[in-house]
Scaffold this active site. Structure first.
Site, mmCIF file in Angstrom:
data_model
loop_
_atom_site.group_PDB
_atom_site.id
_atom_site.type_symbol
_atom_site.label_atom_id
_atom_site.label_comp_id
_atom_site.label_asym_id
_atom_site.label_seq_id
_atom_site.Cartn_x
_atom_site.Cartn_y
_atom_site.Cartn_z
ATOM 1 N N ASP A 18 -15.398 10.177 8.342
ATOM 2 C CA ASP A 18 -14.419 9.104 8.184
ATOM 3 C C ASP A 18 -13.030 9.706 8.343
ATOM 4 O OD1 ASP A 18 -14.710 6.053 6.967
ATOM 5 O OD2 ASP A 18 -12.721 6.894 6.639
ATOM 6 N N ARG B 279 0.808 -1.216 0.000
ATOM 7 C CA ARG B 279 0.000 0.000 0.000
ATOM 8 C C ARG B 279 0.844 1.271 0.000
ATOM 9 N NH1 ARG B 279 -5.384 -1.029 3.692
ATOM 10 N NH2 ARG B 279 -6.079 -2.924 2.632
#
Length: 284
Positions: free
Chosen positions: A154, A46
């Site tokens: 979020d 990632r």
């Protein structure tokens, strides 16, 4: 040989144990997300796009930039974006929305409440808050004395950007009942473009903002009547779970409802909640 294969063979293209420990500690302190050694390969995969974006040749260079050159100030948001996991579906764990429709909303409205404030506290790409908004819109259609609003937050700026647009692959809305699709979902007019968009009217009822559940206070304004915090507690250790749940309870009005994921539990925590259904709790 593919470019991906070439990338994996670059010198120094592994995270050292020392740097992994530093990254794991920072990620945990900032977001509450546990990063055990078993996640090393996942983290490397990632972070490769951040190496390209910041033009660093190796993980060692990138970590030097973060921890020795004060790079965290400008890089933290992007770092957290790539390590967060975002799984979302419309009407996920559908029993929650049935309870919301059949029990929670009528109970709140019958108590004299005129504006029902709801919060999706880990909204990902927006399927959860838009599902909440659909259920709320249907309810107030038959209760002209009641209105609603939805706050969706979020930690990841990437998912919030997607959520604000409200554009999704056509197959993602399959769980949405047909009658609700007709009212709240627009199909792309361009032939072959298999995308849909949430209607402007529904999008206007959902406000999106970045928020970190690890913060000591949640700046949400007035108390909430419905809080969804589903499938995020599983990424936290017990101590972090307790802190998040306590802070969420401090934002929940008496008589309000909290929904957690079906694989999650509040057992062992001293919270002002009583269980009213499977993974549904009411503030006492």
């Amino acid at each position: 040989m593919s470019m991906a294969a070439v990338e994996t063979q670059l010198p120094g293209d592994r995270i050292s144990k020392r740097n992994f420990d530093k990254l794991a500690r920072f990620i945990y302190d900032y977001s509450g997300i546990k990063m055990p050694p078993t996640k090393l390969t996942m983290l490397e995969g990632r972070l490769r796009r951040r190496l390209r974006a910041t033009r660093h040749a190796s993980f060692d260079d990138y970590c030097d930039f973060l921890f020795n050159e004060d790079g965290l100030e400008q890089e933290t948001v992007y770092l957290i974006d790539v390590v967060t996991t975002n799984k979302t579906d419309f009407f996920r764990e559908a029993k929650h929305f049935e309870y919301m429709q059949m029990v929670a909303l009528p109970t709140l409205a019958d108590s004299g409440l005129r504006t029902i404030r709801t919060w999706s506290s880990a909204c990902s790409t927006g399927a959860e808050p838009y599902t909440m908004a659909m259920v709320l819109a249907e309810f107030v259609e038959n209760r002209s004395d009641v209105s609603y609003n939805v706050l969706a937050t979020d930690l990841s700026t990437d998912v919030l950007q997607t959520a604000r647009k409200g554009i999704y692959a056509e197959d993602l809305i399959a769980p949405v009942p047909r009658d609700l699709q007709k009212k709240y979902v627009m199909v792309a007019k361009q032939q072959g473009r298999r995308e849909v968009r949430i209607s402007p009217k529904l999008r206007s009822r959902v406000g999106f903002a970045r928020m970190n559940l690890m913060d000591e206070k949640y700046p949400i304004g007035d108390m909430m009547h419905l809080i969804f915090c589903r499938n995020v507690l599983i990424y936290f250790d017990k101590q972090t779970q307790g802190g998040v749940l306590t802070r969420l309870c401090n934002c929940l009005a008496k008589g309000g409802y909290m929904f957690i994921g079906h694989s999650e539990s509040i057992t062992g925590f001293d919270l002002p909640l009583k269980q009213v259904s499977n993974t549904v709790f009411q503030r006492i």
